[in-house]
Every structure is written in structure tokens, then in C-alpha cells.
Design a protein around this motif. Structure first.
Motif, PDB file in Angstrom:
ATOM      1  N   ALA A 173      43.890 -12.174 -54.343  1.00  0.00           N
ATOM      2  CA  ALA A 173      43.715 -11.646 -53.046  1.00  0.00           C
ATOM      3  C   ALA A 173      44.586 -10.521 -52.566  1.00  0.00           C
ATOM      4  N   ASN A 174      45.484 -10.371 -53.600  1.00  0.00           N
ATOM      5  CA  ASN A 174      46.852  -9.600 -53.235  1.00  0.00           C
ATOM      6  C   ASN A 174      46.695  -8.068 -53.577  1.00  0.00           C
ATOM      7  N   GLY A 175      45.325  -7.338 -53.686  1.00  0.00           N
ATOM      8  CA  GLY A 175      45.372  -6.179 -53.797  1.00  0.00           C
ATOM      9  C   GLY A 175      45.349  -5.711 -55.280  1.00  0.00           C
ATOM     10  N   ILE A 176      45.387  -6.443 -56.195  1.00  0.00           N
ATOM     11  CA  ILE A 176      45.566  -6.131 -57.395  1.00  0.00           C
ATOM     12  C   ILE A 176      44.143  -5.553 -57.945  1.00  0.00           C
TER      13      ILE A 176
ATOM     14  N   ARG B   3      47.310  -5.269 -66.917  1.00  0.00           N
ATOM     15  CA  ARG B   3      47.608  -4.617 -68.183  1.00  0.00           C
ATOM     16  C   ARG B   3      48.020  -5.699 -69.137  1.00  0.00           C
ATOM     17  N   ILE B   4      47.336  -5.855 -70.302  1.00  0.00           N
ATOM     18  CA  ILE B   4      47.493  -7.153 -71.179  1.00  0.00           C
ATOM     19  C   ILE B   4      47.699  -6.582 -72.657  1.00  0.00           C
ATOM     20  N   LYS B   5      48.750  -6.475 -73.413  1.00  0.00           N
ATOM     21  CA  LYS B   5      48.811  -5.968 -74.697  1.00  0.00           C
ATOM     22  C   LYS B   5      48.421  -4.566 -74.949  1.00  0.00           C
ATOM     23  N   GLU B   6      48.975  -3.749 -73.794  1.00  0.00           N
ATOM     24  CA  GLU B   6      48.759  -2.360 -73.740  1.00  0.00           C
ATOM     25  C   GLU B   6      47.407  -2.216 -73.498  1.00  0.00           C
ATOM     26  N   VAL B   7      46.485  -2.959 -73.165  1.00  0.00           N
ATOM     27  CA  VAL B   7      45.101  -2.832 -72.603  1.00  0.00           C
ATOM     28  C   VAL B   7      45.001  -2.985 -71.157  1.00  0.00           C
ATOM     29  N   SER B   8      44.608  -1.933 -70.401  1.00  0.00           N
ATOM     30  CA  SER B   8      44.133  -1.923 -69.191  1.00  0.00           C
ATOM     31  C   SER B   8      43.018  -2.501 -68.487  1.00  0.00           C
ATOM     32  N   LEU B   9      42.649  -3.613 -68.037  1.00  0.00           N
ATOM     33  CA  LEU B   9      41.584  -4.392 -67.488  1.00  0.00           C
ATOM     34  C   LEU B   9      41.128  -4.027 -66.236  1.00  0.00           C
ATOM     35  N   PRO B  10      40.226  -3.599 -65.698  1.00  0.00           N
ATOM     36  CA  PRO B  10      39.943  -3.358 -64.350  1.00  0.00           C
ATOM     37  C   PRO B  10      39.048  -4.948 -63.839  1.00  0.00           C
ATOM     38  N   LEU B  11      39.373  -5.253 -62.595  1.00  0.00           N
ATOM     39  CA  LEU B  11      38.911  -6.511 -62.274  1.00  0.00           C
ATOM     40  C   LEU B  11      37.228  -6.262 -62.093  1.00  0.00           C
ATOM     41  N   MET B  12      36.612  -7.410 -62.743  1.00  0.00           N
ATOM     42  CA  MET B  12      35.273  -7.509 -62.461  1.00  0.00           C
ATOM     43  C   MET B  12      34.743  -8.424 -61.746  1.00  0.00           C
ATOM     44  N   ARG B  13      33.431  -8.501 -61.405  1.00  0.00           N
ATOM     45  CA  ARG B  13      33.012  -9.789 -60.413  1.00  0.00           C
ATOM     46  C   ARG B  13      32.519 -10.824 -61.556  1.00  0.00           C
TER      47      ARG B  13
ATOM     48  N   PRO C 249      50.466  -6.823 -63.433  1.00  0.00           N
ATOM     49  CA  PRO C 249      49.393  -6.363 -62.368  1.00  0.00           C
ATOM     50  C   PRO C 249      49.494  -4.958 -61.795  1.00  0.00           C
ATOM     51  N   LEU C 250      48.488  -4.262 -61.681  1.00  0.00           N
ATOM     52  CA  LEU C 250      48.337  -3.006 -61.169  1.00  0.00           C
ATOM     53  C   LEU C 250      47.452  -2.698 -60.022  1.00  0.00           C
ATOM     54  N   ILE C 251      48.248  -2.120 -59.148  1.00  0.00           N
ATOM     55  CA  ILE C 251      47.554  -2.100 -57.735  1.00  0.00           C
ATOM     56  C   ILE C 251      46.402  -1.020 -57.448  1.00  0.00           C
ATOM     57  N   GLY C 252      46.853   0.186 -58.272  1.00  0.00           N
ATOM     58  CA  GLY C 252      45.761   1.205 -58.147  1.00  0.00           C
ATOM     59  C   GLY C 252      44.850   1.158 -59.308  1.00  0.00           C
TER      60      GLY C 252
END
Length: 242
Positions: A179-182, A186-196, A239-242
Motif C-alpha cells: 500500500a506504500n506506492g510501490i 527489481r530483483i536480480k536485474e529484472v524489473s517486475l511491475p505489480l500485477m493483480r 522497490p521502485l515507485i515510478g
């Protein structure tokens, strides 16, 4: 009810020994195992897991919380009351996140000692009887009030950017609150968007999502995230906010 939260593992005699100690101390109500495989020897990581799951249980519940690599040393033994739930365990950071959830939390040092106190199993000999006495309303003389400020450490960040638990499916739970805007992990150089949901990605593909207890998890749709990324407890994430 009394909930057991430990890093003892699901096998071996330790959980049953604690339950026996609870019964000997006079509590005959429900005793359930919440976690037997909390992060081993890692009170800070385990504390984030404990705080996230505690709200599933009714007010008045007691969490007998044992992740205690310093057992037998001079670290204090604590009782914390937060959000009308009780937490019993060592003063090593394990209870700090639960305490931080409630601005009106209270804390006590356990001053009672049993006739037999082993050097290596305070969960059975000290903490389990106190958990039982809380439920039987016979604990008042066993506790000394302490200031909660003494338990709020500089290292007790509200979030932990690492893996704190890997479940049966290989899903890897982080200490990050969804709930904190993330927006991405990024994990092991891979960037994963949050999915539902898992099916937002193809079978065999990785994703991040907010789990049912509000923490961000890394998963693979119908696969194992721990194997996919080579994750273990303590693996770092960003964690990445944008």
C-alpha cells in the motif's frame, strides 16, 4: 487463542513441547501453529512477517513468538500489547514491527522465572507459561512495565527490502508493504511491475503482486519464483515507485 510463531521447523519435538508447557500452565483453549518456518535466526525479517499476519486473528489473541538466536544471553524477555493483541517473545527486534503498528502499544519485561529454565529452550520454559498466564488472567505479577520507546530501534524500518519467506509454491514474500506506492520490484536485474493476479502473465513468466496480507510477493505463474531467480531468505530486492 494462542498462536505459535517460530523458526523451529515443522518436524521435531519443539512445537509440541511448547504446547505441553502451555497446558501445564493452565490454558486449555485453542493453540494453533501460525508459522513453524519463520526466517531462521533472523528476528528482524521474522518480525515483518509476524506483524503482517497478526491482524488475521481476533483481538485478545496471544502470539507466542520464538525466533531467538540469542537464547540464554542477557537479552530481555518481553510482552507487547498492540492493536489489542498480545505478543510474547525475546527483545531482539522480533516484536518491534507489531509494536510499531499501534501508537498506543504497551510493553512489559517478563520478570518471572520458572524453577527450571534451560539455557537453550526459553520458548518452552519461560515464554509458553507466560502466554498461558495472559489467557488465564494470572500474569500481572510476572511483568514489569517498560517504555515502548526503548524497543523502537534505528534499524526497525517499517519495510524490509529483502525476501522474508518462501512458501510451498516457491512464491517469495518480501518485507515491503504493497500500500506504500510501490509500482515495480527489481530483483536480480529484472524489473517486475505489480500485477493483480497470477494469470496477468503467461504460464512460466514471473510477476510481482500484493498478497492477501498486504506484502509484496514475487511469483511465477504455475512455477517457482525461488528457482527462477535463485532466491533464498535474505535475497535483496529494490522497490521502485515510478
Amino acid at each position: 487463542m494462542i498462536l505459535l510463531f517460530t523458526d523451529f521447523g515443522a518436524t521435531g519435538p519443539y512445537q509440541a513441547q511448547m504446547i505441553a508447557s502451555i497446558r501445564k500452565a493452565g490454558y486449555q483453549g485453542d493453540v494453533l501453529s501460525l508459522f513453524a518456518e519463520a526466517p531462521v535466526f533472523s528476528p528482524a525479517a521474522a518480525g515483518h512477517l509476524l506483524a503482517a499476519y497478526a491482524t488475521d486473528f481476533p483481538e485478545g489473541s496471544v502470539f507466542l513468538s520464538i525466533v531467538d538466536p540469542g537464547v540464554g544471553t542477557d537479552r530481555r524477555a518481553l510482552v507487547v500489547k498492540s492493536d489489542n493483541r498480545w505478543f510474547v517473545g525475546p527483545d531482539n527486534g522480533l516484536l518491534e514491527q507489531a509494536l510499531r503498528r499501534d501508537a498506543n502499544a504497551e510493553a512489559w519485561e517478563i520478570v518471572w522465572r520458572p524453577d527450571r529454565l534451560s539455557a537453550s529452550f526459553h520458548g518452552r520454559d519461560l515464554f509458553a507459561p507466560i502466554a498461558a498466564r495472559i489467557k488465564t488472567n494470572s500474569v500481572e505479577r510476572d511483568l514489569k512495565p517498560i517504555a515502548t520507546e526503548d524497543l523502537r530501534t534505528e534499524n526497525g524500518a517499517a519495510e524490509l527490502s529483502q525476501i522474508i519467506y518462501i512458501d510451498h509454491y516457491g512464491n517469495a514474500m518480501t518485507g515491503l508493504v504493497g500500500a506504500n506506492g510501490i509500482r515495480r520490484i527489481r530483483i536480480k536485474e529484472v524489473s517486475l511491475p505489480l500485477m493483480r493476479v497470477f494469470s496477468d502473465v503467461a504460464v512460466g513468466e514471473p510477476l510481482a503482486y500484493v498478497n492477501a496480507n498486504g506484502l509484496i510477493e514475487i511469483a511465477v505463474n504455475q512455477g517457482r519464483a525461488d528457482a527462477y531467480f535463485g532466491l533464498t531468505i535474505g535475497s535483496q530486492v529494490m522497490p521502485l515507485i515510478g
